[in-house]
Design a protein around this motif. Structure first.
Motif, mmCIF file in Angstrom:
data_model
loop_
_atom_site.group_PDB
_atom_site.id
_atom_site.type_symbol
_atom_site.label_atom_id
_atom_site.label_comp_id
_atom_site.label_asym_id
_atom_site.label_seq_id
_atom_site.Cartn_x
_atom_site.Cartn_y
_atom_site.Cartn_z
ATOM 1 N N ALA A 32 0.807 -1.218 0.000
ATOM 2 C CA ALA A 32 0.000 0.000 0.000
ATOM 3 C C ALA A 32 0.842 1.270 0.000
ATOM 4 O O ALA A 32 0.286 2.363 0.055
ATOM 5 C CB ALA A 32 -0.928 0.008 1.213
ATOM 6 N N PRO A 41 -6.173 -7.536 6.489
ATOM 7 C CA PRO A 41 -6.271 -7.017 5.121
ATOM 8 C C PRO A 41 -7.541 -7.454 4.394
ATOM 9 O O PRO A 41 -7.931 -8.618 4.447
ATOM 10 C CB PRO A 41 -5.024 -7.603 4.433
ATOM 11 C CG PRO A 41 -4.072 -7.895 5.547
ATOM 12 C CD PRO A 41 -4.935 -8.295 6.708
ATOM 13 N N ASN A 42 -8.193 -6.491 3.753
ATOM 14 C CA ASN A 42 -9.285 -6.755 2.824
ATOM 15 C C ASN A 42 -9.314 -5.576 1.862
ATOM 16 O O ASN A 42 -9.770 -4.480 2.216
ATOM 17 C CB ASN A 42 -10.629 -6.900 3.546
ATOM 18 C CG ASN A 42 -11.742 -7.359 2.621
ATOM 19 O OD1 ASN A 42 -11.695 -7.118 1.407
ATOM 20 N ND2 ASN A 42 -12.756 -8.004 3.170
ATOM 21 N N THR A 43 -8.812 -5.773 0.661
ATOM 22 C CA THR A 43 -8.678 -4.665 -0.286
ATOM 23 C C THR A 43 -10.024 -4.096 -0.715
ATOM 24 O O THR A 43 -10.078 -2.981 -1.242
ATOM 25 C CB THR A 43 -7.891 -5.121 -1.530
ATOM 26 O OG1 THR A 43 -8.494 -6.312 -2.060
ATOM 27 C CG2 THR A 43 -6.440 -5.429 -1.162
ATOM 28 N N ASP A 44 -11.116 -4.817 -0.501
ATOM 29 C CA ASP A 44 -12.440 -4.314 -0.854
ATOM 30 C C ASP A 44 -13.041 -3.414 0.225
ATOM 31 O O ASP A 44 -14.067 -2.787 0.000
ATOM 32 C CB ASP A 44 -13.402 -5.478 -1.112
ATOM 33 C CG ASP A 44 -13.037 -6.264 -2.350
ATOM 34 O OD1 ASP A 44 -12.636 -5.635 -3.342
ATOM 35 O OD2 ASP A 44 -13.134 -7.507 -2.317
ATOM 36 N N GLN A 97 -8.365 -2.053 2.922
ATOM 37 C CA GLN A 97 -6.995 -2.305 2.484
ATOM 38 C C GLN A 97 -6.223 -3.019 3.595
ATOM 39 O O GLN A 97 -6.517 -4.156 3.891
ATOM 40 C CB GLN A 97 -6.325 -1.017 2.033
ATOM 41 C CG GLN A 97 -6.981 -0.399 0.798
ATOM 42 C CD GLN A 97 -6.131 0.659 0.136
ATOM 43 O OE1 GLN A 97 -4.920 0.743 0.320
ATOM 44 N NE2 GLN A 97 -6.774 1.506 -0.656
ATOM 45 N N TYR A 98 -5.272 -2.317 4.242
ATOM 46 C CA TYR A 98 -4.456 -2.948 5.292
ATOM 47 C C TYR A 98 -4.549 -2.172 6.602
ATOM 48 O O TYR A 98 -3.736 -2.399 7.508
ATOM 49 C CB TYR A 98 -2.983 -2.999 4.854
ATOM 50 C CG TYR A 98 -2.777 -3.677 3.517
ATOM 51 C CD1 TYR A 98 -2.488 -5.031 3.446
ATOM 52 C CD2 TYR A 98 -2.885 -2.962 2.324
ATOM 53 C CE1 TYR A 98 -2.315 -5.660 2.229
ATOM 54 C CE2 TYR A 98 -2.710 -3.588 1.099
ATOM 55 C CZ TYR A 98 -2.425 -4.934 1.057
ATOM 56 O OH TYR A 98 -2.247 -5.558 -0.147
ATOM 57 N N ALA A 126 -6.182 6.406 0.738
ATOM 58 C CA ALA A 126 -6.911 5.157 0.531
ATOM 59 C C ALA A 126 -8.325 5.503 0.075
ATOM 60 O O ALA A 126 -9.097 6.069 0.848
ATOM 61 C CB ALA A 126 -6.954 4.335 1.814
ATOM 62 N N ALA A 150 -14.091 0.514 -3.992
ATOM 63 C CA ALA A 150 -13.057 0.523 -2.975
ATOM 64 C C ALA A 150 -13.649 1.094 -1.708
ATOM 65 O O ALA A 150 -14.291 2.120 -1.701
ATOM 66 C CB ALA A 150 -11.877 1.362 -3.448
#
Length: 522
Positions: free
Chosen positions: A43, A253-256, A259-260, A353, A520
């Protein structure tokens, strides 16, 4: 938008096909090869400064940094051949020249990447004979963060996070060479609402949490996947417990979704989960006030009371979808109103983000309540009549609420605590909080996400959905729910918004309800 062409290559003898432009370090992850690294974080901007991720690319003139080198068609890459192993061994030796060997007292021990890689492929002994350079042992960076410069390897992850993701330039690399350290700009502290993430992304024990300091060793805690209830963003997190007490919350983490990362409000707001004034056993009103009772007696009493007067339900938006749905069925059987009040607070976006913020709605399942027919209200007790039966479902009462609730004919409490100031409580049913049960929440973008049980419930407390299933049975509507999965699947069959979703199909990344737009941060 046209998808990038695919590139095929070989990493450690494993065939890999990834989109053009992918870095070698990310391509390797897709086939289960973890290339050691320090300065790289998916990231953050790539700087390629630590040289720990050097790999051998056949026919290339020299070793390549995997974080800053894009894949190419036909490449054959070796991660564990002799040249990159020797190069990384040299990097580790340089990092350990002045690094204190204080693993036994370091909070990062057991989850430290310097420790892991040194054991994995570092030298077995040290060639250093000179004394190590020691500087000021600890510095308060503000907020929840302490800085231990002796342990810092100058990966600059924290600097880049604050500059490029938080958009709040607080940290910098001060001095040069072996005198360099992480410094703060004058007059600034790590008080940004997302600053605590520098602790998570630090690969060594240089940045520490004041809150977690000396609480536990990493191998002494149990970890379980959960969802933050601090706001409607629905950040994925890990709940860490020791001796059945929550000791730390960390982002998962979950990019949907997140993110982190995870905001400081969410990560530090866990002490209520360890409250000692819990409602531990069913209670019913007797001659001398509330008295302990068996579950079947308390459920029967609650069912009888629900048949005597109109129902007014005030529920918490931090109850699971399963619990809110079963509560709505109880109200539908008897007729009445169902309301939620969602606490509000200022939004705190994370600039770098997309669509990630500490949201104004300070509850995890407000959108789920909307989908299940609940009415949002700043005054959920308005309309409560003196002859009504009031159901309080995990709702914390304010002083004004107490006066309003006292008007009800009788009160049924489903809660983790008992409102002792309320004199007209007829039945109190102890339920679990979200780290003591399994279930789902629906975030502000309509993403339904599962959370898992992280600790044992106190005494006789039960999940709310389990209690409500028994209550529905006592009201003459037999149900056969022994697991939250069964409740969710029944809800999905009955509620159009959840149609097509299954509990098992959600996994640990979630899925979006019908009609919601996921992007996102969804």
């Amino acid at each position: 938008m046209t998808a990038p062409p695919m590139v095929s290559l070989t990493i450690e003898g494993r065939p890999v096909t990834v989109p053009a432009g992918t870095s070698i370090i990310e391509a390797a992850k897709t086939v289960g090869v973890l290339i050691p690294h320090y300065c790289y974080h998916p990231a953050l901007p790539v700087v390629g400064s630590c040289r720990m991720c050097l790999v051998e690319v056949e026919k290339a003139p020299k070793l390549a940094p995997a974080c800053a080198t894009a894949v190419a068609e036909g490449q054959v890459i070796h991660v564990h051949s002799e040249p990159p192993l020797e190069a990384r061994k040299g990097v580790l030796e340089m990092l350990l020249i002045n690094h204190p060997l204080d693993c036994p007292i370091c909070d990062k021990s057991g989850e430290c990447e310097l420790q892991d890689y040194t054991f994995q492929e570092g030298r077995k002994d040290s060639r250093l004979r000179d004394p190590k350079r020691f500087v000021n042992p600890v510095e308060d960076f503000g907020g929840d963060v302490l800085y231990v410069p002796n342990r810092c390897i100058l990966c600059s992850r924290c600097v880049r996070f604050m500059e490029d993701v938080a958009d709040d330039a607080v940290l910098n690399v001060t001095e040069r060479g072996d005198r360099a350290y992480i410094g703060k700009f004058e007059g600034k502290d790590l008080t940004h609402p997302w600053a605590g993430n520098v602790i998570d992304i630090c690969p060594v024990g240089a940045l520490l949490s004041k809150d977690f300091l000396n609480k536990s060793r990493s191998w002494e805690v149990d970890r379980n996947a959960s969802i933050c209830t601090g706001c409607s963003q629905g950040c994925n997190m890990s709940v860490e417990t020791r001796d059945n007490m929550v000791v730390r919350l960390r982002p998962r983490p979950n990019t949907d979704v997140n993110q982190y990362f995870m905001c400081d409000h969410g990560r530090l707001d866990y002490r209520h989960l360890n409250r000692l004034d819990r409602l531990e056993r069913p209670m019913i009103a007797g001659a001398s006030g509330l008295e302990p009772a068996d579950w079947d007696v308390a459920i029967a009493r609650a069912a009888a009371l629900l048949g005597e007067a109109p129902v007014h339900l005030v529920a918490s938006a931090n109850l699971s979808n399963e619990s809110l749905w079963l509560l709505s069925r109880v109200v539908e059987l008897r007729g009445g109103r169902r309301l939620v009040r969602i606490p509000q607070g200022p939004e705190a976006p994370l600039s770098g983000a997309p669509d990630l913020a500490l949201r104004a709605d300070r509850a995890a399942n407000g959108y789920g309540a909307d989908l299940l027919g609940y009415t949002r209200s700043d005054d959920p007790f308005s309309g409560l009549q003196s002859g009504d039966t009031l159901i309080l479902a995990d709702h914390e009462l304010t002083a004004d609420d107490l006066a309003a609730a006292a008007q009800a004919k009788t009160v049924i409490v489903l809660g983790t605590t008992l409102p002792e100031e309320l004199a007209n409580v007829a039945v109190a049913l102890p339920i679990t909080n979200h780290v003591e049960e399994e279930g789902t929440f629906t975030n502000l973008r309509g993403r339904v996400q599962r959370y898992l049980q992280a600790r044992a419930a106190p005494a006789l407390a039960r999940p709310a959905w389990f209690t409500l299933a028994d209550l529905l049975g006592a009201l003459g509507e037999p149900v056969d729910f022994l697991l939250p999965a069964a409740v969710f699947d029944a809800m999905a069959a009955a509620q159009p918004a959840f149609a097509g979703l299954t509990y098992d199909g959600l996994g640990l990344r979630g899925a979006v309800v019908a009609g919601a737009t996921a992007g996102a941060g969804a």
